[in-house]
Design a protein around this motif. Structure first.
Motif, PDB file in Angstrom:
ATOM      1  N   LEU A   1     -15.356 -46.601   6.426  1.00  0.00           N
ATOM      2  CA  LEU A   1     -14.529 -48.059   6.510  1.00  0.00           C
ATOM      3  C   LEU A   1     -13.560 -47.670   5.141  1.00  0.00           C
ATOM      4  CD1 LEU A   1     -13.944 -50.662   7.972  1.00  0.00           C
ATOM      5  CD2 LEU A   1     -15.588 -51.659   6.269  1.00  0.00           C
ATOM      6  N   THR A   2     -12.235 -47.865   5.335  1.00  0.00           N
ATOM      7  CA  THR A   2     -11.362 -47.870   4.271  1.00  0.00           C
ATOM      8  C   THR A   2     -10.228 -48.898   4.609  1.00  0.00           C
ATOM      9  OG1 THR A   2     -11.218 -45.292   4.329  1.00  0.00           O
ATOM     10  CG2 THR A   2      -9.565 -46.190   3.175  1.00  0.00           C
ATOM     11  N   THR A   3      -9.856 -49.545   3.392  1.00  0.00           N
ATOM     12  CA  THR A   3      -9.103 -50.544   3.247  1.00  0.00           C
ATOM     13  C   THR A   3      -8.266 -50.593   1.965  1.00  0.00           C
ATOM     14  OG1 THR A   3      -8.484 -52.928   3.856  1.00  0.00           O
ATOM     15  CG2 THR A   3     -10.454 -52.368   2.811  1.00  0.00           C
ATOM     16  N   ASN A   4      -7.230 -51.378   1.948  1.00  0.00           N
ATOM     17  CA  ASN A   4      -6.390 -51.416   0.875  1.00  0.00           C
ATOM     18  C   ASN A   4      -6.555 -52.939   0.423  1.00  0.00           C
ATOM     19  OD1 ASN A   4      -5.549 -48.891   0.183  1.00  0.00           O
ATOM     20  ND2 ASN A   4      -3.654 -49.083   1.150  1.00  0.00           N
ATOM     21  N   HIS A   5      -7.025 -53.703   1.315  1.00  0.00           N
ATOM     22  CA  HIS A   5      -7.048 -55.149   1.201  1.00  0.00           C
ATOM     23  C   HIS A   5      -8.340 -55.698   1.897  1.00  0.00           C
ATOM     24  CE1 HIS A   5      -2.897 -55.084   0.474  1.00  0.00           C
ATOM     25  NE2 HIS A   5      -2.657 -54.126   1.437  1.00  0.00           N
ATOM     26  N   ILE A   6      -9.343 -55.666   1.142  1.00  0.00           N
ATOM     27  CA  ILE A   6     -10.890 -56.112   1.650  1.00  0.00           C
ATOM     28  C   ILE A   6     -10.813 -57.421   2.066  1.00  0.00           C
ATOM     29  CG2 ILE A   6     -11.847 -56.541  -0.698  1.00  0.00           C
ATOM     30  CD1 ILE A   6     -14.208 -55.027   0.223  1.00  0.00           C
ATOM     31  N   SER A   7      -9.916 -58.353   1.342  1.00  0.00           N
ATOM     32  CA  SER A   7      -9.996 -59.693   1.693  1.00  0.00           C
ATOM     33  C   SER A   7      -9.567 -60.065   3.186  1.00  0.00           C
ATOM     34  CB  SER A   7      -9.020 -60.688   0.644  1.00  0.00           C
ATOM     35  OG  SER A   7      -7.949 -60.141   0.697  1.00  0.00           O
ATOM     36  N   ARG A   8      -8.719 -59.000   3.922  1.00  0.00           N
ATOM     37  CA  ARG A   8      -8.261 -59.471   5.147  1.00  0.00           C
ATOM     38  C   ARG A   8      -9.333 -58.710   5.959  1.00  0.00           C
ATOM     39  NH1 ARG A   8      -2.305 -56.814   4.542  1.00  0.00           N
ATOM     40  NH2 ARG A   8      -1.366 -58.276   2.865  1.00  0.00           N
ATOM     41  N   LEU A   9     -10.399 -58.282   5.855  1.00  0.00           N
ATOM     42  CA  LEU A   9     -11.354 -57.800   6.827  1.00  0.00           C
ATOM     43  C   LEU A   9     -12.294 -58.828   7.027  1.00  0.00           C
ATOM     44  CD1 LEU A   9     -12.395 -54.427   5.095  1.00  0.00           C
ATOM     45  CD2 LEU A   9     -11.033 -54.903   7.059  1.00  0.00           C
ATOM     46  N   GLY A  17     -25.761 -54.434   5.030  1.00  0.00           N
ATOM     47  CA  GLY A  17     -26.473 -53.660   6.018  1.00  0.00           C
ATOM     48  C   GLY A  17     -25.409 -52.994   6.601  1.00  0.00           C
ATOM     49  N   ARG A  18     -24.004 -53.335   6.542  1.00  0.00           N
ATOM     50  CA  ARG A  18     -22.911 -52.515   7.405  1.00  0.00           C
ATOM     51  C   ARG A  18     -22.172 -51.806   6.097  1.00  0.00           C
ATOM     52  NH1 ARG A  18     -20.632 -53.468  12.806  1.00  0.00           N
ATOM     53  NH2 ARG A  18     -22.326 -55.110  13.606  1.00  0.00           N
ATOM     54  N   VAL A  19     -21.937 -52.496   5.105  1.00  0.00           N
ATOM     55  CA  VAL A  19     -21.549 -51.798   3.975  1.00  0.00           C
ATOM     56  C   VAL A  19     -22.232 -51.780   2.845  1.00  0.00           C
ATOM     57  CG1 VAL A  19     -19.159 -51.751   2.444  1.00  0.00           C
ATOM     58  CG2 VAL A  19     -19.023 -52.283   4.790  1.00  0.00           C
ATOM     59  N   ASP A  20     -22.811 -50.499   2.571  1.00  0.00           N
ATOM     60  CA  ASP A  20     -23.708 -50.586   1.524  1.00  0.00           C
ATOM     61  C   ASP A  20     -23.116 -50.102   0.155  1.00  0.00           C
ATOM     62  OD1 ASP A  20     -25.602 -51.516   3.089  1.00  0.00           O
ATOM     63  OD2 ASP A  20     -26.249 -49.412   3.753  1.00  0.00           O
ATOM     64  N   PHE A  21     -21.938 -49.535   0.216  1.00  0.00           N
ATOM     65  CA  PHE A  21     -21.284 -48.785  -1.130  1.00  0.00           C
ATOM     66  C   PHE A  21     -19.847 -48.920  -1.034  1.00  0.00           C
ATOM     67  CE2 PHE A  21     -19.482 -45.029  -3.391  1.00  0.00           C
ATOM     68  CZ  PHE A  21     -20.521 -45.080  -4.416  1.00  0.00           C
ATOM     69  N   ARG A  22     -19.448 -49.382  -2.078  1.00  0.00           N
ATOM     70  CA  ARG A  22     -17.888 -49.810  -2.409  1.00  0.00           C
ATOM     71  C   ARG A  22     -17.430 -48.817  -3.429  1.00  0.00           C
ATOM     72  NH1 ARG A  22     -16.760 -56.212  -1.560  1.00  0.00           N
ATOM     73  NH2 ARG A  22     -18.185 -56.390   0.408  1.00  0.00           N
ATOM     74  N   LEU A  23     -16.264 -48.169  -3.369  1.00  0.00           N
ATOM     75  CA  LEU A  23     -16.046 -47.423  -4.098  1.00  0.00           C
ATOM     76  C   LEU A  23     -14.469 -47.584  -4.330  1.00  0.00           C
ATOM     77  CD1 LEU A  23     -16.145 -44.533  -6.091  1.00  0.00           C
ATOM     78  CD2 LEU A  23     -15.618 -43.304  -4.019  1.00  0.00           C
ATOM     79  N   GLN A  24     -13.846 -47.784  -5.448  1.00  0.00           N
ATOM     80  CA  GLN A  24     -12.552 -48.172  -5.788  1.00  0.00           C
ATOM     81  C   GLN A  24     -11.790 -47.030  -6.483  1.00  0.00           C
ATOM     82  OE1 GLN A  24     -11.913 -51.750  -7.954  1.00  0.00           O
ATOM     83  NE2 GLN A  24      -9.848 -51.246  -8.625  1.00  0.00           N
ATOM     84  N   PHE A  25     -10.619 -46.610  -5.907  1.00  0.00           N
ATOM     85  CA  PHE A  25     -10.009 -45.302  -6.468  1.00  0.00           C
ATOM     86  C   PHE A  25      -9.067 -46.082  -7.498  1.00  0.00           C
ATOM     87  CE2 PHE A  25     -11.909 -43.441  -2.870  1.00  0.00           C
ATOM     88  CZ  PHE A  25     -12.126 -42.308  -3.378  1.00  0.00           C
ATOM     89  N   ASN A  26      -8.942 -45.881  -8.757  1.00  0.00           N
ATOM     90  CA  ASN A  26      -8.182 -46.424  -9.399  1.00  0.00           C
ATOM     91  C   ASN A  26      -6.889 -45.555  -9.714  1.00  0.00           C
ATOM     92  OD1 ASN A  26      -9.443 -48.968 -10.302  1.00  0.00           O
ATOM     93  ND2 ASN A  26     -10.974 -47.374 -11.425  1.00  0.00           N
ATOM     94  N   LEU A  27      -5.838 -45.934 -10.497  1.00  0.00           N
ATOM     95  CA  LEU A  27      -4.679 -44.954 -10.667  1.00  0.00           C
ATOM     96  C   LEU A  27      -5.237 -43.923 -11.670  1.00  0.00           C
ATOM     97  CD1 LEU A  27      -2.096 -47.708 -11.268  1.00  0.00           C
ATOM     98  CD2 LEU A  27      -2.481 -46.244  -9.331  1.00  0.00           C
TER      99      LEU A  27
END
Length: 101
Positions: A1-9, A17-27
């Protein structure tokens, strides 16, 4: 699952249980810009994929007809150019995709 706008999901998509890991790519940092430049423009190693500690100091001067000192000079020049690019671009200004071009 990839998004630039997590608030829109929808919350059902990102519940525990659906998303167990979040990774943010910074500049990209200056170090990352320099490293990426070096990876793209590094001179080919005289031993190909058999890379290892190899220098003129080891007593080995030529490998596959290539003078190790020439390789070392080109490698240092690539690192210098990578540092210069990183200084010009700055850290935290571009994403890695933009650095790649």
């Amino acid at each position: 699952l990839t998004t630039n706008h997590i608030s829109r999901l929808d919350s059902a998509l990102i519940r525990p249980g659906r998303v167990d890991f979040r990774l943010q790519f910074n500049l990209a940092s200056q170090a990352q810009v320099a490293e990426l430049f070096e990876k793209f423009y590094a001179p080919p190693h005289p031993l190909g994929s058999l890379r290892g500690p190899l220098s003129a100091d080891s007593g080995i001067i030529r490998v596959a007809g290539q003078d190790i000192r020439d390789y070392e000079r080109r490698e240092e020049e690539t690192k210098r150019m990578g540092r210069e690019m990183a200084e010009q671009v700055g850290g935290g200004n571009l994403c890695m995709a933009a650095v790649q071009g």
